[in-house]
Design a protein around this motif. Structure first.
Motif: not given
Length: 361
Positions: A283-291
């Motif tokens: 979930d952290m990876y996803i947030r970072m990637y979206d950002e």
């Protein structure tokens, strides 16, 4: 405690039969010896885990049977044993040993001197998931008499096989379907090879770590090819992609872009059982990637956590913000199913371990 039952004699000297082909004979001797050694070690492992569970239960009685006292005992034991013996003594494992004793308190008792059926520890670890005593006893009996592999047993528990049979007037189609669905599990050449539980029990975890690293690299390589061959809009972006924060460095195993869904797809592989921490990390990876990577026209990034240890946790899909039903429906059309991922991972594990065997000869 009553006297523990001794294991039946499995002396390979009594099993050996000479043929006219020396190569076949020697191969048979080696493979039979390996199987017997595995079974002997596993039988001791079962006894060890039952005894640990027995001792924890006895300690719990000193706290007048209070559940919180037993949990505290397990917590403290785990801390001390993990420091001395490694990760095989987590709180979860110790609780499994305790449950094993509670569900099978008479398994080693011998009031009439007769032998009892004995499954592997991996089988018992599946059985203690079943809270219904009648169902658990039935699964135990069938696993022993029908020589179910661990994966067959786990699948039958997951699919409520006992209850479906119980409710069926015509049981034959249900049994036939089960046999068809588990036929590959019953002929799995990896059933007695590279068992991490046995390796851990024997204190060989350091060697297995190297094997797991090689296994992970092998599976990742083939998952990359597998997704590209699906022909559903995947474009390869990166492998072990580096994402850096102010304090930490992170590496995502595989990154794809799906030009039909217009989103990035992140994949992380775990060779142990999936945990909440693994899902949280994705979930952290996803947030970072979206950002940092996603453009305004892209749909929300999708993350897949793959696990090689347990069938029920083989894949976890994570979609965070913006996951309206429209997107969720589209994702189902263009993502591999959990069954497809499971089959691919099992195929690659089989090929990898068979190659390891060939290289070690």
């Amino acid at each position: 405690m009553n006297e523990l039952i001794k294991n039946e004699n499995n002396d390979i000297m009594g099993i050996y039969q000479k043929s006219e082909n020396i190569l076949n004979d020697v191969q048979s001797i080696i493979e039979t010896s390996q199987r017997q050694a595995y079974h002997a070690v596993d039988a001791i492992l079962v006894q060890r885990n039952w005894l640990i569970g027995y001792r924890i239960a006895e300690e719990e009685l000193q706290g007048e049977g209070r559940a919180e006292y037993g949990l505290n005992v397990i917590k403290e034991l785990s801390k001390e044993l993990t420091g001395k013996y490694g990760k095989g003594f987590t709180k979860t494992n110790l609780y499994n040993f305790y449950s094993f004793y509670r569900y099978f308190p008479e398994i080693f008792h011998t009031p009439c001197g007769k032998s009892v059926r004995m499954l592997s520890w991996s089988h018992y670890r599946c059985l203690i998931q079943v809270k219904d005593e009648e169902a658990r006893n039935w699964y135990e009996k069938e696993a022993y008499e029908q020589t179910w592999s661990v994966r067959t047993l786990q699948r039958n528990i997951n699919t409520q096989y006992y209850y479906r049979l119980l409710q069926s007037q015509n049981k034959e189609p249900v049994q036939q379907e089960m046999n068809e669905k588990t036929s590959a599990f019953q002929t799995d050449k990896l059933e007695f090879i590279k068992n991490p539980v046995i390796a851990e029990f024997l204190g060989l975890s350091s060697n297995i770590d190297l094997t797991e690293t090689e296994l992970e690299a092998s599976i990742i390589s083939n998952i990359q090819k597998f997704l590209m061959e699906l022909g559903k809009g995947y474009a390869f972006v990166a492998r072990q992609q580096h994402i850096k924060t102010e304090k930490e460095d992170y590496f995502i195993d595989l990154v794809f872009y799906n030009y039909i869904l217009k989103c990035f797809v992140l994949i992380d592989l775990k060779t142990d059982k999936i945990t909440h921490q693994d899902v949280g990390q994705m979930d952290m990876y996803i947030r970072m990637y979206d950002e940092r990577k996603k453009s305004a026209d892209d749909n929300p990034t999708l993350g897949i956590v793959l696990c090689t240890e347990t069938d029920e946790d083989i894949a976890r899909y994570s979609i965070l913000h913006g996951n309206e039903q429209l997107f969720a429906s589209k994702y189902k059309l263009y993502l591999p199913t959990e069954e497809e991922l499971r089959n691919e991972i099992e195929t690659q594990k089989t090929l990898f371990y068979l190659q390891q065997q060939e290289n070690s000869r």
